[in-house]
Design an enzyme around this catalytic site. Structure first.
Site, PDB file in Angstrom:
ATOM      1  N   HIS A 110       0.959  -1.250  -0.057  1.00  0.00           N
ATOM      2  CA  HIS A 110       0.103   0.006   0.035  1.00  0.00           C
ATOM      3  C   HIS A 110       0.815   1.231   0.075  1.00  0.00           C
ATOM      4  CE1 HIS A 110      -4.482   1.304   1.026  1.00  0.00           C
ATOM      5  NE2 HIS A 110      -3.998   1.662   0.130  1.00  0.00           N
ATOM      6  N   HIS A 153       4.828   0.428   4.022  1.00  0.00           N
ATOM      7  CA  HIS A 153       3.365   0.339   3.683  1.00  0.00           C
ATOM      8  C   HIS A 153       2.484   0.717   4.846  1.00  0.00           C
ATOM      9  CE1 HIS A 153       4.248  -4.010   4.730  1.00  0.00           C
ATOM     10  NE2 HIS A 153       3.490  -3.468   5.758  1.00  0.00           N
ATOM     11  N   HIS A 171      -6.037  -0.863   8.261  1.00  0.00           N
ATOM     12  CA  HIS A 171      -5.132  -0.252   8.954  1.00  0.00           C
ATOM     13  C   HIS A 171      -4.991   1.362   8.597  1.00  0.00           C
ATOM     14  CE1 HIS A 171      -3.542  -4.339   7.995  1.00  0.00           C
ATOM     15  NE2 HIS A 171      -3.194  -4.382   9.434  1.00  0.00           N
ATOM     16  N   GLU A 185      -2.320  -4.699  -1.801  1.00  0.00           N
ATOM     17  CA  GLU A 185      -1.912  -5.688  -1.000  1.00  0.00           C
ATOM     18  C   GLU A 185      -2.522  -7.195  -1.420  1.00  0.00           C
ATOM     19  OE1 GLU A 185       0.320  -5.442   1.488  1.00  0.00           O
ATOM     20  OE2 GLU A 185       0.445  -3.215   1.966  1.00  0.00           O
ATOM     21  N   ASP A 230      -2.431   3.213   8.132  1.00  0.00           N
ATOM     22  CA  ASP A 230      -1.212   3.442   7.544  1.00  0.00           C
ATOM     23  C   ASP A 230      -1.021   5.025   7.560  1.00  0.00           C
ATOM     24  OD1 ASP A 230      -1.576   0.831   6.389  1.00  0.00           O
ATOM     25  OD2 ASP A 230      -1.993   1.620   4.522  1.00  0.00           O
ATOM     26  N   ASP A 265      -7.309  -1.107   0.228  1.00  0.00           N
ATOM     27  CA  ASP A 265      -6.203  -2.140   0.502  1.00  0.00           C
ATOM     28  C   ASP A 265      -7.613  -3.590   0.660  1.00  0.00           C
ATOM     29  OD1 ASP A 265      -4.765  -4.085   2.490  1.00  0.00           O
ATOM     30  OD2 ASP A 265      -3.917  -2.656   3.239  1.00  0.00           O
ATOM     31  N   ASP A 324      -9.434   0.355   4.151  1.00  0.00           N
ATOM     32  CA  ASP A 324      -8.369  -0.541   4.883  1.00  0.00           C
ATOM     33  C   ASP A 324      -8.697  -0.947   6.387  1.00  0.00           C
ATOM     34  OD1 ASP A 324      -5.633  -1.307   5.428  1.00  0.00           O
ATOM     35  OD2 ASP A 324      -4.597   0.309   4.440  1.00  0.00           O
ATOM     36  N   ASP A 334      -7.058  -5.891   2.477  1.00  0.00           N
ATOM     37  CA  ASP A 334      -7.169  -6.466   3.976  1.00  0.00           C
ATOM     38  C   ASP A 334      -8.180  -5.524   4.701  1.00  0.00           C
ATOM     39  OD1 ASP A 334      -6.104  -4.174   5.165  1.00  0.00           O
ATOM     40  OD2 ASP A 334      -3.969  -5.139   5.183  1.00  0.00           O
TER      41      ASP A 334
HETATM   42 MN   LIG Z   1      -3.943  -2.655   5.274  1.00  0.00          MN
END
Ligand SMILES: [Mn+2]
Length: 246
Positions: free
Chosen positions: A25, A65, A50, A201, A52, A156, A48, A158
């Site tokens: 990412h 990332h 996360h 990702e 980031d 992303d 996402d 994820d």
């Molecule tokens: Mn992520």
């Protein structure tokens, strides 16, 4: 990364739309930076697990990332050490131009940045509380109340639950269902303002063969929804229903 920024900017200036495929990412640095050069009024929807949003100083892993947005948001500039590889990258977003959807693994510094800079964030807690319909509506209203700015959607995989996207570097349980992901993508497509889409990702080297297949297939299906494919059915512009010969 700098060349990605230049390419994105160049294509947008020609009136094109872009799909940027990852890879990790950190591609968001070049992709968003490039869009901001061509479209300074860009708003970013970051989907996402996360945030980031770590800086090189707050990251425990040192993984680039986990940091892309920290290099792009003006309000974080004072927390960034000089980063030689990214000297070309100047902050190009205001915290109010960014909205998160799908968060569920956020570090302490990231949480504080979100609160102190005033970034709108819909974690999975809000997705559960309000439902995906209201989250998408609120997210777009937060960054673009008048509904006329170009959108950068950074997805992303994820963000999705590992059931739907296990072949990725940092899966986190409790994510978006496939249906929530489709709905989000369909609504973004319906705005007509998606200028750049990142799909990040996807890592077909991770997971079992079945997980790899499912992840890639779901990533493709979500991508198609961002570009207008609909669950209610699509009709190609040149399609004609066959009639029997008279
Ligand atoms: Mn992520």
């Amino acid at each position: 990364m700098e060349s990605l920024s230049e390419e994105v900017s160049r294509h947008l200036k020609k009136g094109e739309r872009l799909l940027v495929l990852g890879g990790d990412h950190s591609l968001g640095i070049g992709s968003i930076h490039g869009q901001a050069q061509a479209q300074p009024d860009v708003v970013v929807v970051w989907v996402d697990a996360h945030a980031d949003l770590n800086t090189p100083l707050t990251s425990s892993s040192g993984n680039m990332h986990g940091m892309p947005l920290s290099f792009l948001i003006h309000e974080l500039a004072e927390f960034l050490p000089p980063t030689p590889a990214l000297e070309w990258c100047k902050p190009c977003l205001s915290a109010r131009d960014v909205v998160y959807i799908g968060l569920r693994d956020v570090d302490p510094a990231e949480r504080l940045f979100i609160e102190q800079c005033g970034i709108t964030a819909f974690s999975m807690q809000e997705v559960d509380k309000f439902g995906i319909r209201e989250v998408v509506e609120r997210a777009l209203a937060a960054v673009d109340p008048s509904g006329n700015r170009p959108i950068h959607l950074s997805f992303d995989v994820d963000a999705m639950d590992p059931v739907h996207a296990a072949a990725t570097g940092t899966p986190v349980p409790g994510g978006l269902s496939l249906r929530e992901s489709f709905y989000l993508a369909e609504e973004i497509a319906a705005t007509g303002r998606l200028a750049v889409l990142d799909i990040a990702e996807v890592n077909p080297l991770l997971g079992t063969p079945s997980e790899q297949k499912i992840t890639v297939s779901n990533a493709i299906d979500v991508t198609a929804k961002f570009y207008g494919s609909q669950r209610k059915g699509d009709v190609p512009p040149d399609y004609v229903i066959p009639r029997p010969q008279k």
